[in-house]
Design a protein around this motif. Sequence first.
Motif, PDB file in Angstrom:
ATOM      1  N   ALA A   1     -34.215  39.304   5.122  1.00 20.69           N
ATOM      2  CA  ALA A   1     -33.466  38.232   5.790  1.00 20.69           C
ATOM      3  C   ALA A   1     -32.913  38.697   7.132  1.00 20.69           C
ATOM      4  O   ALA A   1     -33.022  37.999   8.145  1.00 20.69           O
ATOM      5  N   GLU A   2     -32.334  39.883   7.159  1.00 22.98           N
ATOM      6  CA  GLU A   2     -31.708  40.368   8.398  1.00 22.98           C
ATOM      7  C   GLU A   2     -32.758  40.637   9.482  1.00 22.98           C
ATOM      8  O   GLU A   2     -32.533  40.344  10.652  1.00 22.98           O
ATOM      9  N   GLN A   3     -33.901  41.190   9.075  1.00 21.31           N
ATOM     10  CA  GLN A   3     -34.944  41.464  10.075  1.00 21.31           C
ATOM     11  C   GLN A   3     -35.468  40.170  10.669  1.00 21.31           C
ATOM     12  O   GLN A   3     -35.619  40.038  11.884  1.00 21.31           O
ATOM     13  N   ARG A   4     -35.767  39.188   9.804  1.00 27.03           N
ATOM     14  CA  ARG A   4     -36.343  37.921  10.275  1.00 27.03           C
ATOM     15  C   ARG A   4     -35.403  37.173  11.202  1.00 27.03           C
ATOM     16  O   ARG A   4     -35.839  36.570  12.182  1.00 27.03           O
ATOM     17  N   THR A   5     -34.113  37.173  10.864  1.00 30.68           N
ATOM     18  CA  THR A   5     -33.187  36.336  11.616  1.00 30.68           C
ATOM     19  C   THR A   5     -32.582  37.040  12.832  1.00 30.68           C
ATOM     20  O   THR A   5     -32.341  36.402  13.840  1.00 30.68           O
ATOM     21  N   GLY A   6     -32.373  38.344  12.726  1.00 32.55           N
ATOM     22  CA  GLY A   6     -31.686  39.030  13.819  1.00 32.55           C
ATOM     23  C   GLY A   6     -32.566  39.919  14.675  1.00 32.55           C
ATOM     24  O   GLY A   6     -32.264  40.159  15.843  1.00 32.55           O
ATOM     25  N   TYR A   7     -33.656  40.440  14.082  1.00 37.22           N
ATOM     26  CA  TYR A   7     -34.479  41.433  14.789  1.00 37.22           C
ATOM     27  C   TYR A   7     -35.961  41.130  14.604  1.00 37.22           C
ATOM     28  O   TYR A   7     -36.732  41.977  14.129  1.00 37.22           O
ATOM     29  N   PRO A   8     -36.404  39.907  14.963  1.00 36.06           N
ATOM     30  CA  PRO A   8     -37.788  39.509  14.673  1.00 36.06           C
ATOM     31  C   PRO A   8     -38.835  40.381  15.367  1.00 36.06           C
ATOM     32  O   PRO A   8     -39.967  40.440  14.908  1.00 36.06           O
ATOM     33  N   ASP A   9     -38.445  41.081  16.438  1.00 33.57           N
ATOM     34  CA  ASP A   9     -39.417  41.925  17.134  1.00 33.57           C
ATOM     35  C   ASP A   9     -39.425  43.365  16.640  1.00 33.57           C
ATOM     36  O   ASP A   9     -40.204  44.184  17.124  1.00 33.57           O
ATOM     37  N   CYS A  10     -38.555  43.678  15.693  1.00 33.20           N
ATOM     38  CA  CYS A  10     -38.471  45.060  15.206  1.00 33.20           C
ATOM     39  C   CYS A  10     -39.511  45.278  14.108  1.00 33.20           C
ATOM     40  O   CYS A  10     -39.443  44.664  13.045  1.00 33.20           O
ATOM     41  N   SER A  11     -40.478  46.163  14.370  1.00 32.69           N
ATOM     42  CA  SER A  11     -41.587  46.339  13.425  1.00 32.69           C
ATOM     43  C   SER A  11     -41.290  47.366  12.337  1.00 32.69           C
ATOM     44  O   SER A  11     -42.077  47.526  11.402  1.00 32.69           O
ATOM     45  N   ALA A  12     -40.187  48.087  12.467  1.00 26.17           N
ATOM     46  CA  ALA A  12     -39.797  49.028  11.395  1.00 26.17           C
ATOM     47  C   ALA A  12     -38.284  48.946  11.239  1.00 26.17           C
ATOM     48  O   ALA A  12     -37.528  49.382  12.120  1.00 26.17           O
ATOM     49  N   PHE A  13     -37.845  48.346  10.129  1.00 27.59           N
ATOM     50  CA  PHE A  13     -36.440  47.990   9.924  1.00 27.59           C
ATOM     51  C   PHE A  13     -35.980  48.544   8.579  1.00 27.59           C
ATOM     52  O   PHE A  13     -36.661  48.377   7.571  1.00 27.59           O
ATOM     53  N   VAL A  14     -34.838  49.209   8.584  1.00 28.52           N
ATOM     54  CA  VAL A  14     -34.300  49.766   7.330  1.00 28.52           C
ATOM     55  C   VAL A  14     -32.879  49.250   7.127  1.00 28.52           C
ATOM     56  O   VAL A  14     -32.061  49.274   8.050  1.00 28.52           O
ATOM     57  N   LEU A  15     -32.595  48.757   5.925  1.00 26.31           N
ATOM     58  CA  LEU A  15     -31.240  48.344   5.562  1.00 26.31           C
ATOM     59  C   LEU A  15     -30.791  49.170   4.368  1.00 26.31           C
ATOM     60  O   LEU A  15     -31.551  49.373   3.422  1.00 26.31           O
ATOM     61  N   VAL A  16     -29.560  49.666   4.460  1.00 27.97           N
ATOM     62  CA  VAL A  16     -28.999  50.426   3.338  1.00 27.97           C
ATOM     63  C   VAL A  16     -27.809  49.655   2.792  1.00 27.97           C
ATOM     64  O   VAL A  16     -26.875  49.340   3.539  1.00 27.97           O
ATOM     65  N   LYS A  17     -27.871  49.323   1.503  1.00 26.45           N
ATOM     66  CA  LYS A  17     -26.766  48.606   0.862  1.00 26.45           C
ATOM     67  C   LYS A  17     -25.926  49.609   0.083  1.00 26.45           C
ATOM     68  O   LYS A  17     -26.446  50.324  -0.780  1.00 26.45           O
TER      69      LYS A  17
ATOM     70  N   VAL B   1     -38.536  47.010   5.890  1.00 25.49           N
ATOM     71  CA  VAL B   1     -39.430  45.932   6.321  1.00 25.49           C
ATOM     72  C   VAL B   1     -40.311  46.463   7.449  1.00 25.49           C
ATOM     73  O   VAL B   1     -39.811  46.910   8.483  1.00 25.49           O
ATOM     74  N   VAL B   2     -41.622  46.463   7.216  1.00 29.20           N
ATOM     75  CA  VAL B   2     -42.587  46.972   8.193  1.00 29.20           C
ATOM     76  C   VAL B   2     -43.504  45.827   8.623  1.00 29.20           C
ATOM     77  O   VAL B   2     -44.095  45.150   7.775  1.00 29.20           O
TER      78      VAL B   2
ATOM     79  N   LEU C   1     -39.545  57.466   8.671  1.00 30.98           N
ATOM     80  CA  LEU C   1     -39.966  56.099   9.012  1.00 30.98           C
ATOM     81  C   LEU C   1     -39.826  55.735  10.487  1.00 30.98           C
ATOM     82  O   LEU C   1     -40.426  54.761  10.923  1.00 30.98           O
ATOM     83  N   ASN C   2     -39.007  56.468  11.254  1.00 30.87           N
ATOM     84  CA  ASN C   2     -38.784  56.177  12.673  1.00 30.87           C
ATOM     85  C   ASN C   2     -38.502  54.685  12.926  1.00 30.87           C
ATOM     86  O   ASN C   2     -39.182  54.022  13.706  1.00 30.87           O
ATOM     87  N   PRO C   3     -37.490  54.129  12.249  1.00 35.65           N
ATOM     88  CA  PRO C   3     -37.198  52.697  12.416  1.00 35.65           C
ATOM     89  C   PRO C   3     -36.531  52.399  13.768  1.00 35.65           C
ATOM     90  O   PRO C   3     -35.972  53.290  14.396  1.00 35.65           O
TER      91      PRO C   3
END
Length: 411
Positions: A214-230, A240-241, A336-338
């Motif tokens: 959700a966060e990648q799609r809505t806030g960072y749509p151009d980011c091809s390597a995204f990591v979220l830590v909960k 999300v790759v 991963l080099n996000p």
Amino acid sequence: MTGRPSRTGKAIRAGGQASAGDLLELVRSGRATTRGALQRVTGLSRATVGQRLDRLFRAGWLREGAGGPVESPLGGRPSITLEFDDEHAVVLAADLDTRHARAAVLTLTGEILAEHTGTLVIEDGPDTVLGELGHWFAALLEKAGHRPQEVCGIGLAVPGPVDSDTGRVVQPPIMPGWDGHDLRGRLARSFTDLTGARTPPVLVDNDANLMAYAEQRTGYPDCSAFVLVKVSTGIGAGVVVDGSIYRGIDGGAGDIGHIRVPEGAQALCRCGSYGCLAAVASGGAVARRLAATGVRAASGSDVRDLLAAGHPEAAALAREAGRRVGDVLATVVTLLNPGVLMIAGDLAGTPFLTGVRELLYQRALPRSTAHLDVVTSRLGERAGLVGAGALVVEHLYAPERVEERLLALGV
Ligand SMILES: [Zn+2]
């Protein structure tokens, strides 16, 4: 803003092979939104594009844009823009935490129409929890003014590893009694028994995965390597790759809470092992250390409340927890080099983030962090819900699934 699909988008068939599903994907992703643009991108004739779009219109999935005709960049007649009709169905979504849950009715573009938060205790087991969730869904639909027959699918976020092929949780450390349970079947039955509606598809995934999605799609749509830590009761990560959740072979990717850390040798984790990161640096671990000094804290959400109130000991322990997580994240980032590392959950705040940064930049290779943004959540507590809803929509309207669904609708 919530439903904007990733700009990376799904691959479509070119060279005159594009299906109705491919055309829908081009419109939904914004890559081609007029008949002329669809012809150019797909190589289909004007007549074929017209026939395929006609089926999508008859299904109620497409509509003409509210903005009216737009000038063609190549000159000639102004063309009418097409858009995904997000009002022809609704999605149900729920995000389960260990002691409470959040559920909602969402539009197909991720807007929340009705929402409920309440107590649901994971330890009560899947029968009780998913049975009660069915009641929540029925009440939410009524509140939102939608009929159960309008529900196209249900998305469920759970705090444990999920085999996404079967929708079953796999050896979840903080979900006793849920291992291997048929969550899809149980939730679908609960919904159908209460509403009489046909059984909708149910998709289940890990909460950190869905939050990242959700966060990648809505806030960072151009980011091809995204990591979220909960970081809440436990610690988990979602990756999300290229716009898709990376789950690994068994749904275990990102389960970083059970990596062994040297400081944790004496600490017993809820998974049964000693020395896990979650045993020393989760919201639950910070709560236990606060409780040992006489502070009233039993869970990650108690720690969040203390942090919000500026409690100095809670802040100091959160920063220390951040340093321990940051040490592990140095390895994650090196692997991963996000472009974005997002911290979410009960501990996500300045003290924890400061701790993460201290160790991350010290331990990771400079090349891995040169273009890295370390940020906190934008969607906050709704990220899991929005991600669960988006997962359902992306599944149901994926190019490869559209033909079968159109045929079922008789168009
Ligand atoms: Zn563990």
